[in-house]
Design a protein around this motif. Structure first.
Motif, PDB file in Angstrom:
ATOM      1  N   LYS A 126       3.335   5.976  -5.753  1.00  0.00           N
ATOM      2  CA  LYS A 126       2.952   5.970  -7.397  1.00  0.00           C
ATOM      3  C   LYS A 126       1.820   6.676  -7.545  1.00  0.00           C
ATOM      4  O   LYS A 126       1.722   7.451  -8.753  1.00  0.00           O
ATOM      5  CB  LYS A 126       2.809   4.433  -7.839  1.00  0.00           C
ATOM      6  CG  LYS A 126       4.316   3.699  -7.783  1.00  0.00           C
ATOM      7  CD  LYS A 126       3.990   2.107  -8.188  1.00  0.00           C
ATOM      8  CE  LYS A 126       5.313   1.607  -8.162  1.00  0.00           C
ATOM      9  NZ  LYS A 126       5.201   0.305  -8.534  1.00  0.00           N
ATOM     10  N   GLU A 127       0.878   6.740  -6.861  1.00  0.00           N
ATOM     11  CA  GLU A 127      -0.543   7.495  -7.214  1.00  0.00           C
ATOM     12  C   GLU A 127      -0.147   8.956  -6.876  1.00  0.00           C
ATOM     13  O   GLU A 127      -0.597   9.714  -7.489  1.00  0.00           O
ATOM     14  CB  GLU A 127      -1.696   7.157  -6.207  1.00  0.00           C
ATOM     15  CG  GLU A 127      -2.198   5.975  -6.799  1.00  0.00           C
ATOM     16  CD  GLU A 127      -3.330   5.135  -5.598  1.00  0.00           C
ATOM     17  OE1 GLU A 127      -3.361   5.917  -4.433  1.00  0.00           O
ATOM     18  OE2 GLU A 127      -3.758   4.264  -5.914  1.00  0.00           O
ATOM     19  N   GLU A 128       0.526   9.402  -5.781  1.00  0.00           N
ATOM     20  CA  GLU A 128       0.759  10.635  -5.349  1.00  0.00           C
ATOM     21  C   GLU A 128       1.882  11.324  -6.434  1.00  0.00           C
ATOM     22  O   GLU A 128       1.998  12.506  -6.834  1.00  0.00           O
ATOM     23  CB  GLU A 128       1.482  10.819  -4.041  1.00  0.00           C
ATOM     24  CG  GLU A 128       0.282  10.667  -3.005  1.00  0.00           C
ATOM     25  CD  GLU A 128       0.730  10.610  -1.558  1.00  0.00           C
ATOM     26  OE1 GLU A 128       2.047  10.845  -1.261  1.00  0.00           O
ATOM     27  OE2 GLU A 128      -0.083  10.230  -0.624  1.00  0.00           O
ATOM     28  N   SER A 129       2.628  10.568  -7.007  1.00  0.00           N
ATOM     29  CA  SER A 129       3.804  11.006  -7.727  1.00  0.00           C
ATOM     30  C   SER A 129       3.522  10.800  -9.432  1.00  0.00           C
ATOM     31  O   SER A 129       4.164  11.349 -10.252  1.00  0.00           O
ATOM     32  CB  SER A 129       5.152  10.151  -7.600  1.00  0.00           C
ATOM     33  OG  SER A 129       5.076   8.928  -8.119  1.00  0.00           O
ATOM     34  N   GLY A 130       2.174  10.420  -9.595  1.00  0.00           N
ATOM     35  CA  GLY A 130       1.761  10.324 -11.120  1.00  0.00           C
ATOM     36  C   GLY A 130       2.349   9.297 -11.809  1.00  0.00           C
ATOM     37  O   GLY A 130       2.341   9.427 -12.800  1.00  0.00           O
ATOM     38  N   ARG A 131       2.813   8.269 -11.147  1.00  0.00           N
ATOM     39  CA  ARG A 131       3.539   6.952 -11.892  1.00  0.00           C
ATOM     40  C   ARG A 131       2.463   5.762 -11.800  1.00  0.00           C
ATOM     41  O   ARG A 131       1.882   5.620 -11.085  1.00  0.00           O
ATOM     42  CB  ARG A 131       4.686   6.712 -11.565  1.00  0.00           C
ATOM     43  CG  ARG A 131       5.756   8.088 -11.930  1.00  0.00           C
ATOM     44  CD  ARG A 131       7.266   7.554 -11.730  1.00  0.00           C
ATOM     45  NE  ARG A 131       7.510   7.800 -10.409  1.00  0.00           N
ATOM     46  CZ  ARG A 131       8.386   7.183  -9.605  1.00  0.00           C
ATOM     47  NH1 ARG A 131       8.960   5.986 -10.143  1.00  0.00           N
ATOM     48  NH2 ARG A 131       8.676   7.067  -8.382  1.00  0.00           N
TER      49      ARG A 131
ATOM     50  N   LYS B 170       1.948   1.882  -3.519  1.00  0.00           N
ATOM     51  CA  LYS B 170       0.857   2.101  -4.407  1.00  0.00           C
ATOM     52  C   LYS B 170       0.554   3.582  -4.351  1.00  0.00           C
ATOM     53  O   LYS B 170       0.396   4.377  -5.100  1.00  0.00           O
ATOM     54  CB  LYS B 170      -0.321   1.283  -4.029  1.00  0.00           C
ATOM     55  CG  LYS B 170      -1.638   1.456  -4.767  1.00  0.00           C
ATOM     56  CD  LYS B 170      -2.695   0.523  -4.360  1.00  0.00           C
ATOM     57  CE  LYS B 170      -3.973   1.112  -5.419  1.00  0.00           C
ATOM     58  NZ  LYS B 170      -5.120   0.510  -4.923  1.00  0.00           N
ATOM     59  N   ARG B 171       0.394   4.052  -2.945  1.00  0.00           N
ATOM     60  CA  ARG B 171       0.025   5.441  -2.651  1.00  0.00           C
ATOM     61  C   ARG B 171       1.374   6.361  -3.119  1.00  0.00           C
ATOM     62  O   ARG B 171       0.914   7.346  -3.637  1.00  0.00           O
ATOM     63  CB  ARG B 171       0.070   5.597  -1.106  1.00  0.00           C
ATOM     64  CG  ARG B 171      -0.191   7.093  -0.582  1.00  0.00           C
ATOM     65  CD  ARG B 171      -0.606   7.029   1.147  1.00  0.00           C
ATOM     66  NE  ARG B 171       0.607   6.935   1.639  1.00  0.00           N
ATOM     67  CZ  ARG B 171       0.726   6.163   2.549  1.00  0.00           C
ATOM     68  NH1 ARG B 171      -0.160   5.228   2.772  1.00  0.00           N
ATOM     69  NH2 ARG B 171       1.748   5.957   3.279  1.00  0.00           N
TER      70      ARG B 171
ATOM     71  N   LYS C 175       0.793  -1.267  -0.086  1.00  0.00           N
ATOM     72  CA  LYS C 175      -0.090  -0.100  -0.108  1.00  0.00           C
ATOM     73  C   LYS C 175       0.915   1.264  -0.077  1.00  0.00           C
ATOM     74  O   LYS C 175       0.436   2.355  -0.429  1.00  0.00           O
ATOM     75  CB  LYS C 175      -0.905   0.143   1.104  1.00  0.00           C
ATOM     76  CG  LYS C 175      -2.203  -0.902   0.955  1.00  0.00           C
ATOM     77  CD  LYS C 175      -2.798  -0.871   2.348  1.00  0.00           C
ATOM     78  CE  LYS C 175      -3.930  -2.077   2.517  1.00  0.00           C
ATOM     79  NZ  LYS C 175      -4.643  -2.178   3.802  1.00  0.00           N
TER      80      LYS C 175
END
Length: 186
Positions: A181-186, A178-179, A175
């Protein structure tokens, strides 16, 4: 180190980006040199830590992100504990690695490859699977015989396993990745 013309290549956006991502105020550094004096890896750096800090203040994005020093930093936090202004220098070095990865700078390919392989192993297994890390690193770099003489010394000690171990909290570690990657836009 080559001479850097700080008047023509100042990048204020880079300074702001590093300050925002690190939560540190770069102007607090007054070049006392304690970070460099305490760093156990100064001998291997192309640019000492205190000079990295000065180059950051001067907005020298390309010089900083191309340096091998940011990749060789072990984040041991000697620099952070020695800073009289409580600047988290080790965190700044970590932020610089993240920025360098995002923007395609990699001055020391094998160090970046090891770092990427390490993070992938942690993401997949919840901890480092050493044998998998070794296999991935060797496959990506082609350095098949580097340190091969260590194998017969290490394997009998039972420290390297051929299968990853399950750990508690593996899902929580996934998690985190995953968080990120979501926050960094990847």
């Amino acid at each position: 180190m080559e001479t850097v013309n700080i008047t023509t290549s100042y990048d204020p956006d880079f300074v702001k980006q590093v300050e925002e991502e690190s939560g540190q105020t770069l102007n607090l550094c007054y070049q006392c040199g304690n970070c460099t004096a305490g760093c156990p890896y100064t001998f291997a750096y192309d640019i000492p830590v205190s000079q990295i800090m000065r180059l950051l203040q001067a907005g020298q994005k390309e010089t900083v992100l191309k340096s091998k020093s940011i990749w060789l930093c072990a984040t041991c936090e000697s620099c952070t504990t020695r800073c009289p202004n409580n600047i988290d220098v080790a965190h700044i070095m970590d932020v610089l690695r993240h920025i360098a990865r995002r923007e395609g700078y990699a001055s020391v390919r094998t160090v970046k490859t090891f770092w990427d392989s390490f993070l992938e192993s942690v993401e997949k297994h919840g901890r480092v699977f050493e044998m998998g890390l070794l296999a991935t690193y060797v496959a990506r770099t082609g350095r098949f015989w580097t340190d091969a003489e260590l194998g017969p010394k290490v394997l009998p000690k039972g420290k390297l396993h051929f299968k990853p171990h399950d750990i508690q909290g593996k899902e929580e570690v996934a998690k985190i990745f995953k968080r990120f990657k979501e926050e960094s836009g990847r």
